[in-house]
Design an enzyme around this catalytic site. Structure first.
Site, mmCIF file in Angstrom:
data_model
loop_
_atom_site.group_PDB
_atom_site.id
_atom_site.type_symbol
_atom_site.label_atom_id
_atom_site.label_comp_id
_atom_site.label_asym_id
_atom_site.label_seq_id
_atom_site.Cartn_x
_atom_site.Cartn_y
_atom_site.Cartn_z
ATOM 1 N N ARG A 27 0.814 -1.220 0.000
ATOM 2 C CA ARG A 27 0.000 0.000 0.000
ATOM 3 C C ARG A 27 0.850 1.274 0.000
ATOM 4 O O ARG A 27 0.593 2.172 -0.805
ATOM 5 C CB ARG A 27 -0.982 -0.020 1.185
ATOM 6 N N ASN A 45 -7.132 -2.229 1.426
ATOM 7 C CA ASN A 45 -7.120 -3.677 1.607
ATOM 8 C C ASN A 45 -8.551 -4.180 1.649
ATOM 9 O O ASN A 45 -9.399 -3.601 2.330
ATOM 10 C CB ASN A 45 -6.448 -4.050 2.928
#
Length: 766
Positions: A27, A45
């Site tokens: 990320r 996520n």
């Protein structure tokens, strides 16, 4: 007009990225890419993977982003698939990381535990750093993952770190997208994270400022310390203290099986072992497994690895290990903390209870281990690192299959048990569970079985198990009534496992050599040549069946196995030195009366018999010991094959006759040939026999592709010689490099066979 053209050119793309992409810095990597490109959008996520939406008027930048997503991903990220779609534009002015979404079916993979990265190691040893000497330092590039996660998405509340509240400094790092600890779920420091403690042999807390220093003082005094690591406890002693090593061996009731060693660094390992480039890379890799390395000489007490010319070496992979090796002995015995064949200990209270009488003290911490995970063990053969035990650092990273299909769950074998879940084109093989005859290992099997299915929220359409009616994995599968069950033959599963990891669906000639597997005729198989694939196989050839006096109990007594072979090859039991002082009457009576003497085609038992005939090993204290020592005796020189032959068995089948081989070994023993010479000749004989049978199978089937599987192919001498000869003859050779060739890979094969069954293609062994 220009403004209208710009608006029309603006695009918004959605990426659903699957694989090992959570908890590995993916990320923050995407965030930085998007911010540098000036995109608007978000990353999140989800249970389906990582969802990325990016919006821009620059088609060129969107294309570059798509490429860099794969080409520049963090080193621990493993992208298995990525779905890209153009979607409607949104009114956004910036790019954000948004909270996780844990609804829906889980598609993303869970990261294994990885060794401490270079950046964290540097901080750990930097006296000016706020995490100096902090044994739980980590970031998105390293640290515990699988052993602390209860469910996905991989966020702190779903891990065993949830009891530790981050301090302001750690929280700031965690929230900062340009920090390498951004969303590092185990993030902590001395002010807010786990701490060490020291317990004495009675389990009482030792009042000391420096628990690690106290433990190291114990090691210097020759005492045994239980050390809590990432996937469980180790038992540690100074590897240079022969008396301490002997004491550990006695207390652990591990008579002769080699101990693993931890060396301070690669330079230390090179002082004692020969290390090639691939072995070096593996030792230094994030997975940080044990690597079986050739000794340079007599550098340690023989009690470290009796009768073995290799040492199992690993480097410090947790921050605690790094600190231990910096301050303590340069090489430590670091063996799994258990007694006999029990699974590794993971809980603090469990350690005191189960290791009482073994450990003199306990170096502990208060970060819970959710799942136990042993060290992985590897060896270099025929140009590749190959797993002997696949666990920490590798599990549960998926094995990519050639195609997707319905979800299937497989329960594995009895020893070296693993379980396997198929989801899409991913095969998720669990960590090493162990020998299910042990109650604690069976309990571990139950927990891993439940956890693996829960964490991915998958409902398999089929459960697959071994045919052996006494395996606890089989019995457990029988008892479950929630889905259909398929039982598959052991050696067919070995073959299917090798094909699966090589992404091969074609029929092959499979040479499957192991200790034992339940055959379709009710006898014990173990020296098999099969032709086929995961859907069906033809048993083209097998070793000559011989009686095993005493059944499975004879496995611990190779001399009894040898008597079984001699009884088939000689009218009268020959007088040989290995039978002196042995009462053979009971064994011969079993054979004469056919009582408790099941037939077996096992290649593993043939190795046991030859080891006994040469006087090398009459009894064993661990599985495979006789075969390992016979391999060690062969050295590197080539031998001369004994006379050997294959015999037609009707219906296009062949029997590999063992009588000439046994006669050749006995003749050499009688004439006083050395064990080394006999071993070399025996290995050369096996290679010649197998090549002959493979040539027949190729002529019969037209197939020129050979798959090798089964625990016997852990034998470096046999494996490398056979691969070399087959490749010189023009065969394509498939072997294991992702899962073990031993029973640790069985569950993968069972699962892919189950897929064939659901397709309506399965015919089994024909």
């Amino acid at each position: 007009m220009d403004r209208m053209a710009e608006v029309k050119a603006e695009k918004r793309l959605r990426f659903f990225v699957n694989g090992v992409v959570q908890g590995v810095g993916f990320r923050p990597f995407v965030f930085r890419l998007a911010k540098e490109a000036g995109f608007s959008g978000f990353i999140r996520n989800t249970s389906l993977g990582v969802c990325v939406e990016v919006q821009s008027s620059s088609i060129e930048k969107l294309g570059l982003f798509s490429r860099e997503l794969f080409e520049k991903a963090p080193p621990l990220a493993k992208i298995s698939s990525c779905e890209i779609a153009e979607i409607a534009l949104e009114e956004e002015s910036d790019f954000f990381i948004v909270p996780s979404d844990d609804t829906g079916a889980v598609q993303t993979m869970v990261s294994p535990d990885f060794g401490v990265c270079d950046d964290c190691r540097e901080e750990l040893l930097d006296v000016s750093n706020r995490r100096y000497a902090y044994p739980f330092i980590n970031c998105t590039n390293c640290g515990p993952r699988y052993t602390i996660i209860e469910k996905v998405p991989y966020d702190r509340p779903y891990t065993s770190m949830r009891q530790f509240t981050m301090c302001p400094d750690c929280e700031a790092e965690y929230r900062d997208p340009v920090n390498r600890r951004f969303h590092a779920q185990p993030n902590a420091c001395p002010d807010c994270g786990p701490v060490l403690s020291m317990l004495d042999l009675n389990g009482k807390t030792v009042d000391c400022i420096d628990p690690l220093g106290f433990a190291l003082d114990m090691l210097r005094k020759g005492l045994i310390v239980a050390v809590k690591g990432i996937g469980g406890f180790h038992l540690a002693v100074d590897a240079f203290d022969a008396a301490a090593v002997r004491r550990l061996r006695k207390r652990k009731r591990r008579e002769e099986k080699p101990f693993a060693l931890m060396a301070k660094d690669i330079e230390t390992a090179e002082r004692f072992c020969i290390i090639n480039d691939e072995e070096r890379r593996t030792l230094l890799s994030p997975e940080a497994p044990v690597v079986l390395l050739k000794k340079k000489g007599a550098c340690f007490s023989d009690d470290i690895a009796p009768g073995n010319d290799r040492l199992g070496i690993m480097l410090p992979y947790s921050p605690l290990h790094v600190l231990m090796m910096e301050r303590g002995p340069s090489v430590l015995v670091m063996t799994s903390a258990n007694c006999s064949d029990e699974p590794i200990v993971i809980e603090n209270s469990e350690a005191v209870e189960r290791l009482g009488g073994i450990a003199d003290g306990y170096l502990m911490h208060n970060r819970p281990i959710y799942l136990r995970c042993d060290d992985s063990v590897t060896v270099h053969m025929s140009g590749k690192i190959r797993p002997i035990r696949r666990s920490r650092g590798y599990a549960p990273a998926p094995v990519l299959l050639s195609a997707g299909g319905p979800p299937v769950f497989a329960t594995g074998a009895e020893i070296k048990n693993t379980v396997c879940l198929l989801k899409g084109d991913n095969a998720i093989v669990s960590q090493h569970i162990g020998d299910l005859k042990n109650y604690e290992a069976y309990s571990h099997f139950l927990k891993v079985t439940e956890h693996l299915q829960d964490i991915f929220r998958v409902s398999p359409e089929l459960r697959v198990c071994d045919m052996h009616p006494s395996y606890l994995s089989t019995r457990w599968a029988w008892e479950q009534k929630d889905m259909p069950l398929l039982q598959v033959q052991h050696h067919h599963a070995h073959l299917a496992s090798c094909l699966a990891e090589n992404r091969c669906d074609d029929p092959v000639i499979g040479v499957i050599l192991d200790g034992a597997g339940y055959g379709t005729d009710g006898t014990s198989w173990g020296g098999e040549v099969l032709i086929g694939n995961a859907a069906e196989v033809f048993r083209f050839a097998s070793f000559e069946p011989v009686p095993l006096p005493g059944g499975d109990a004879a496995v611990s007594h190779p001399w009894k196995v040898a008597v079984g072979y001699l009884s088939c090859c000689f009218d009268t039991l020959p007088e040989l030195d290995f039978l002196k002082n042995e009462d053979t009457s009971g064994v011969t009576q079993l054979l004469e009366k056919g009582i408790n003497s099941p037939l077996t085609t096992s290649c593993g038992r043939l190795f046991d018999a030859v080891a006994a005939l040469t006087g090398l090993r009459k009894d064993v204290s661990y599985e495979g010991q006789a075969a390992i020592e016979l391999m060690q005796a062969a050295g590197t020189a080539e031998g001369e094959p004994y006379s050997c032959e294959t015999v037609p068995a009707g219906n296009d089948r062949w029997i590999i006759s063992l009588s000439p081989v046994i006669h050749g070994v006995v003749d050499d023993v009688r004439t006083g040939r050395s064990v080394s010479s006999i071993s070399r000749n025996f290995h050369a004989t096996l290679v010649a026999l197998l090549c002959t049978v493979i040539e027949k199978a190729a002529a019969f089937s037209g197939i020129r592709k050979v798959a090798l599987s089964g625990g016997v192919f852990q034998n470096i001498v046999l494996f490398e010689a056979l691969v070399s000869k087959l490749e010189k003859k023009g065969y394509t050779v498939l072997a294991h490099a992702l899962v073990p060739c031993n029973d640790g890979g069985i569950s993968l094969g069972q699962a892919v066979i189950g897929r064939e069954y659901l397709k309506g293609k399965y015919k089994g062994v024909v």
